[in-house]
Design a protein around this motif. Structure first.
Motif, PDB file in Angstrom:
ATOM      1  N   VAL A  33       0.992  -1.216   0.037  1.00  0.00           N
ATOM      2  CA  VAL A  33      -0.026   0.011  -0.082  1.00  0.00           C
ATOM      3  C   VAL A  33       0.867   1.285   0.008  1.00  0.00           C
ATOM      4  O   VAL A  33       1.520   1.522   0.945  1.00  0.00           O
ATOM      5  CB  VAL A  33      -0.867  -0.199   1.256  1.00  0.00           C
ATOM      6  N   LYS A  35      -0.275   4.464  -0.990  1.00  0.00           N
ATOM      7  CA  LYS A  35      -1.134   5.635  -1.167  1.00  0.00           C
ATOM      8  C   LYS A  35      -0.692   6.865  -0.335  1.00  0.00           C
ATOM      9  O   LYS A  35       0.415   6.582   0.280  1.00  0.00           O
ATOM     10  CB  LYS A  35      -2.444   5.273  -0.757  1.00  0.00           C
ATOM     11  N   TYR A  39       2.884   6.840   2.190  1.00  0.00           N
ATOM     12  CA  TYR A  39       2.850   7.325   3.443  1.00  0.00           C
ATOM     13  C   TYR A  39       3.861   8.419   3.810  1.00  0.00           C
ATOM     14  O   TYR A  39       4.594   8.298   4.911  1.00  0.00           O
ATOM     15  CB  TYR A  39       2.866   6.257   4.760  1.00  0.00           C
ATOM     16  N   LEU A  79      -7.776   1.738  -4.588  1.00  0.00           N
ATOM     17  CA  LEU A  79      -8.961   1.205  -3.121  1.00  0.00           C
ATOM     18  C   LEU A  79     -10.080   2.140  -3.168  1.00  0.00           C
ATOM     19  O   LEU A  79     -10.921   1.476  -2.723  1.00  0.00           O
ATOM     20  CB  LEU A  79      -8.048   1.576  -1.849  1.00  0.00           C
ATOM     21  N   MET A 125     -15.481  -4.556  -3.048  1.00  0.00           N
ATOM     22  CA  MET A 125     -15.379  -4.454  -1.753  1.00  0.00           C
ATOM     23  C   MET A 125     -16.398  -5.030  -0.845  1.00  0.00           C
ATOM     24  O   MET A 125     -17.499  -4.414  -1.355  1.00  0.00           O
ATOM     25  CB  MET A 125     -14.992  -2.887  -1.441  1.00  0.00           C
ATOM     26  N   ARG A 132     -17.628   1.464   6.327  1.00  0.00           N
ATOM     27  CA  ARG A 132     -17.145   2.659   5.594  1.00  0.00           C
ATOM     28  C   ARG A 132     -17.191   2.616   4.205  1.00  0.00           C
ATOM     29  O   ARG A 132     -17.784   3.563   3.365  1.00  0.00           O
ATOM     30  CB  ARG A 132     -15.524   2.626   5.922  1.00  0.00           C
ATOM     31  N   ASN A 196      -4.549  -6.118   6.650  1.00  0.00           N
ATOM     32  CA  ASN A 196      -3.426  -4.922   6.465  1.00  0.00           C
ATOM     33  C   ASN A 196      -2.454  -5.339   7.723  1.00  0.00           C
ATOM     34  O   ASN A 196      -2.284  -6.720   7.885  1.00  0.00           O
ATOM     35  CB  ASN A 196      -4.374  -3.680   7.228  1.00  0.00           C
ATOM     36  N   SER A 197      -1.744  -4.490   7.793  1.00  0.00           N
ATOM     37  CA  SER A 197      -0.545  -4.807   8.482  1.00  0.00           C
ATOM     38  C   SER A 197      -0.427  -5.327   9.821  1.00  0.00           C
ATOM     39  O   SER A 197      -0.096  -6.618  10.226  1.00  0.00           O
ATOM     40  CB  SER A 197       0.186  -3.405   8.847  1.00  0.00           C
ATOM     41  N   ARG A 212      -2.260  -6.995   2.355  1.00  0.00           N
ATOM     42  CA  ARG A 212      -1.925  -5.257   1.875  1.00  0.00           C
ATOM     43  C   ARG A 212      -1.417  -4.605   2.995  1.00  0.00           C
ATOM     44  O   ARG A 212      -2.129  -3.724   3.871  1.00  0.00           O
ATOM     45  CB  ARG A 212      -3.511  -4.794   1.762  1.00  0.00           C
ATOM     46  N   GLY A 214       0.628  -1.837   4.885  1.00  0.00           N
ATOM     47  CA  GLY A 214       1.011  -0.362   4.779  1.00  0.00           C
ATOM     48  C   GLY A 214       1.941  -0.241   5.897  1.00  0.00           C
ATOM     49  O   GLY A 214       3.239  -0.216   5.654  1.00  0.00           O
TER      50      GLY A 214
END
Ligand SMILES: Cc1ncc(COP(=O)(O)O)c(C=O)c1O
Length: 362
Positions: A33, A35, A39, A79, A125, A132, A196-197, A212, A214
């Motif tokens: 990731v 975006k 970061y 995303l 998704m 969200r 995620n992480s 995924r 980040g």
């Protein structure tokens, strides 16, 4: 001599953290990731360094186009998907892979008559508990059928979901989200992605086909009570500025705007050339610690646009020109500084703006 402030980006540390992802999730493909300019680390440079990623993920079309124009040729997932028919056409032109999360997005795709080529890879998704983005589990099959009908898709359709609480270990809501996803898997043949992480490091059952990562790539910890070091993650960004003034205060002297820090003894104070105009959060006023000559000293008074003041009473050798580390070494981790600002490392890293030159090493 560098022109401070700078953010040194350690690409060897980035690659080390990528290997941590592979250790944790050896059977999954990795969608790194990147975006928000990776970061804050520089998306093109990070993408080049992480060329072993199976794909990259960004939030927006413009971020994907920028990577393509810089020559990044791996799959790039959007995303947030596309938000008009013309964005859909651009996604196809730049071979980007949108995530679809509302019906209108599918409609734009289906109605497009001038795509340069069908999309070869895209995601849906699924809303599993974060509320969200995404289709509800009840609506997802309908969305899959509709996407498959479209002539503008010619490749895999993956199912993606996102954890709301993966950073909260043992939280039963993580199992609940996984259970919602598992129910859908029986009917789905495409790839699946959830982790995620935080989930990569603590929820192995969630790894599925694609992870995924980040934050962990950048060497910060997603967990409040676990340091990056204890997770064997190495800090990638080291943010540094320079002492541009050293001054002697008398008892009672006030420092900075509003004078809300006052010396209770005669002491030395230093001024450092970084401030909220660079993305050094103003909430760090009177709270943060920085590192100088390998010692940790406090920020005194309010952060101003271009400067902060620091306590030099214990650093006798400090002089104009000395380097000051704001975050990123053993003394001041970005996670610690984020806590001092009552925020998270994500915000500090992304918040550092283009006034701070990125310098790449390793
Ligand atoms: C959909 C999605 N997947 C993955 C990530 C990466 O999360 P992390 O940085 O916690 O690894 C993010 C980050 O916000 C995200 O929005």
């Amino acid at each position: 001599m560098p022109t401070y402030p700078i953010a040194e980006i350690n690409l060897a540390a980035l690659k080390h953290n990528f290997l941590r992802v592979k250790d944790c999730a050896p059977n999954s493909k990795v969608m790194s990731v990147i975006k928000a300019d990776a970061y804050g680390h520089g998306d093109v440079e990070v993408a080049k360094a992480l060329h072993k990623s199976d794909a990259f993920a960004v939030a927006r079309l413009s971020e994907g186009i920028q990577l393509r124009e810089a020559g990044i040729d791996k799959p790039i997932v959007l995303l947030e998907g596309i938000h008009s028919k013309s964005q859909c056409e651009q996604a196809a032109r730049f071979e980007l892979s949108p995530v679809f999360h509302y019906q209108q997005q599918i409609q734009w795709l289906s109605e497009s008559t001038s795509l340069s080529a069908p999309l070869s890879f895209c995601w849906l998704m699924v809303e599993t508990g974060m509320h969200r983005l995404g289709f509800s589990p009840e609506k997802i099959n309908e969305a899959i059928i509709e996407l498959k009908k479209s002539e503008n898709i010619d490749g895999d359709i993956g199912l993606m979901s996102h954890f709301a609480n993966a950073d909260s270990e043992g939280d039963e809501r993580n199992q609940q989200q996984q259970a919602v996803m598992s129910e859908l898997l029986a009917d789905h043949i495409g790839p699946i992605s959830m982790a995620n992480s935080a989930a990569i490091m603590t929820l192995p059952d969630s790894h599925q086909d694609w992870v995924r990562p980040g934050l962990m790539l950048y060497g910060a910890s997603p967990f409040e009570h676990k340091t990056a070091q204890s997770l064997d993650l190495k800090p990638v960004m080291q943010t540094k500025a320079q002492l541009i003034s050293v001054d002697q205060l008398q008892e009672g002297d006030q420092v900075g705007y509003g004078g809300d820090w006052q010396a209770n003894k005669a002491m030395r104070v230093g001024t450092v050339n970084i401030g909220y105009g660079d993305g050094y959060n103003r909430l760090l006023s009177n709270r943060a610690y920085v590192s100088i000559h390998h010692q940790v000293v406090k920020v005194l008074g309010r952060v101003s646009m271009d400067m902060i003041c620091i306590d030099l009473s214990a650093i006798e050798q400090a002089k104009i020109g000395d380097e000051v580390v704001l975050w990123g070494n053993g003394n001041v981790s970005v996670d610690q500084v984020a806590k001092q600002a009552q925020t998270i490392a994500y915000e500090l890293l992304c918040g550092l703006n283009q006034r701070v030159e990125r310098q790449y090493h390793g």
